[in-house]
Design a protein around this motif. Sequence first.
Motif, PDB file in Angstrom:
ATOM      1  N   MET B 257      34.067 -22.694 -20.677  1.00 18.44           N
ATOM      2  CA  MET B 257      34.031 -21.271 -20.036  1.00 18.44           C
ATOM      3  C   MET B 257      35.321 -20.614 -20.232  1.00 18.44           C
ATOM      4  N   VAL B 258      36.488 -21.418 -20.535  1.00 18.13           N
ATOM      5  CA  VAL B 258      37.740 -20.694 -20.839  1.00 18.13           C
ATOM      6  C   VAL B 258      37.446 -19.895 -22.346  1.00 18.13           C
ATOM      7  N   LEU B 259      36.892 -20.830 -23.244  1.00 19.27           N
ATOM      8  CA  LEU B 259      36.564 -20.475 -24.593  1.00 19.27           C
ATOM      9  C   LEU B 259      35.900 -19.039 -24.514  1.00 19.27           C
ATOM     10  N   LEU B 260      34.664 -19.311 -23.612  1.00 22.39           N
ATOM     11  CA  LEU B 260      33.870 -18.026 -23.448  1.00 22.39           C
ATOM     12  C   LEU B 260      34.671 -16.695 -23.156  1.00 22.39           C
ATOM     13  N   VAL B 261      35.498 -17.149 -21.923  1.00 21.67           N
ATOM     14  CA  VAL B 261      36.192 -15.822 -21.539  1.00 21.67           C
ATOM     15  C   VAL B 261      37.121 -15.214 -22.666  1.00 21.67           C
ATOM     16  N   VAL B 262      37.981 -16.115 -23.408  1.00 23.28           N
ATOM     17  CA  VAL B 262      38.756 -15.621 -24.354  1.00 23.28           C
ATOM     18  C   VAL B 262      38.129 -14.864 -25.399  1.00 23.28           C
ATOM     19  N   THR B 263      36.744 -15.278 -25.856  1.00 24.10           N
ATOM     20  CA  THR B 263      35.925 -14.578 -26.641  1.00 24.10           C
ATOM     21  C   THR B 263      35.489 -13.037 -26.249  1.00 24.10           C
ATOM     22  N   VAL B 264      35.084 -13.103 -24.871  1.00 22.83           N
ATOM     23  CA  VAL B 264      34.565 -11.927 -24.288  1.00 22.83           C
ATOM     24  C   VAL B 264      35.632 -11.120 -24.211  1.00 22.83           C
TER      25      VAL B 264
END
Lengths: 351, 281
Positions: B257-264
Amino acid sequence: MTARIPVTRRTLVKGALGGTALIASPWVRRVDAAEVLYVNTWGGAWEAAAKKNIFEPFTKETGVEIRTVSPVSVAKLAAQARTGVYEFDVTTLGGGDIVRANKAGIIEPINDKAAADMGLWKDAVFQNGVASHAFATVIAYRTDKFPNGGPKNWAEFWDTKKFPGTRCLQKYAARIIPIALLADGVPMDKLYPLDVERAFKSLERIKPSIRVWWTQGPQSQQLLRDGEVDLIGIWNGRILELMDQKAPAAIEWNQAEIDRAYWVIAKGTPRAELARKYIKTAVSATALAGFCKSADYGPLNPEAFKVIPENEAKRMPTYPPHYKLAFEQDVLNAGIDFDAVTKRFDQWLAS
Amino acid sequence: MTPTKSTPHRPDRLALILLAPLLVFLVVFFLVPLGEVMWMSITEPSFGFGHYGKVLLDPHYRRVVLDTLGTSLMVTTVCVLLAYPLAYVTAQIGGTIGAVLLMLVAMSFWTSFLVRTYAWMIILGNRGPVSELLKATGWDPPPLMLFTRFSSTVALTHILLPIMVMALYAVMRKIDLNIMKAAASLGATPFSAFRNIYFPLSAPGIVSGSTIVFVLCIGFYVTPVLIGSPREQMISGMIGAQIEEFLAFGEASAMAMVLLVVTVAILAVYHRFFGLDKLWG
């Protein structure tokens, strides 16, 4: 750059139909076969040996088709129990993993009645797994780098002055901790319970010489074969296979670390009954002996050695002269929390 | 001035019908599993936000995150430096050379990145051509190149380069070269014309290419795991290890989720300034 592939309605329809058929084909095929069992395998030589000695006789005997999925993954086993979607029904686990898996409740219990139905020998069942075969993590080295012989024990493997060169070990804390203790001078019969602090101190000494930590069997072979590393802690079957292929490599049986592999059934699989039948065949003397001969394992069914000729037995870690030099992983008396140690090991690797 | 009321709705409904299969697909195979991952990150093994605290505060995890961002930044920079001249030649000079170059880029793009990773294993290996060349020139023993940050950066750059080239190419193709001629006729040197006119016009390509490459890079899994240094993990490799070694689905989900948030977040910043529809030129 403006050229376009001409798309007519006909090609579109054809494509769509073809695509649908292609996507649907695995399921269509699955429906065709009446009875299928999905076995999780290590691939490569392992799967070839299992196919010839276990899968094919089993299919002939029962009419049940075997399909394989690889590589072996405890994570997938856990995910299956969680989601109820089964990619495989049976798999093999090592000593450390089976304790963990049993604790996590992701494998089917094997009670006394089931064991009796399978016609198993005494002590065959451990933590709800059925003992199948043993393999060893042994010292191996390149003979072109050390023409006068390599390390004779783990202490010498750690000795970078006497044996200069790059090294490789498995990225698997449960197997590396006992080896690190042996390297630090702990006698083989005094390893358990494991002194983790001392093991990490010992590992600290060898760390600069370890170029890479292997995670997959074929990878360990490739690293030694291509000369990426000069010395390696590797599974006996993998190194013997390399030597059969005339790679300049040698094996040292002294202080071999023996692991047992157990057949387990995925928790909750609808094909548990078939899986039990399968395991019965897999550990029967003839099938197991054949499998162990092809894959260089040591059978754990005592009956199997009766059908294995001497020259074949010599390649096995449980062959008595080798077994004398070796030690067994004692997972129940390790006295450590393997998850915590593995976590520490991973962080140590990255530091 | 009197359009019928139903006409504007017609294409909407048609669009919706056409989009329906895709929407259903995305909901079933993307949004639902994603929601499940989100749910696992706060409920596995028990409800709470402890995993997030750990992922964000633990020094080990923080290092992995910083390493990942550092490697990705490096890969993106090298990609820009290599892809810019290549895209320039392809887009502006064109002809046979341009076509051949474009084909080479496309071929590289179509080759599985797993194959390309293994190819780098051979090229940079101890007995590979690079080592032999260095040995021949007197660098003996040659440096060990595989399983270092160098090898993973080289391979990632190679794998992501085509994407950068395409992003740049798409923008450069649209630049009207007559403007350059006009600049020349007004006395600009070729360099000054490039600096003041061509480069600013091509900058959107750099930004969108860099965004795509950076975002892909921070999530890359196979290549760093196979040929990277054991000491420099990337986030995805660590997520894999969490699940494979510890069966720690909760913690791994939180990391994902952290990775996803960074990407978004990166894409949101891009969208704010340039508009996401421009991302692909």
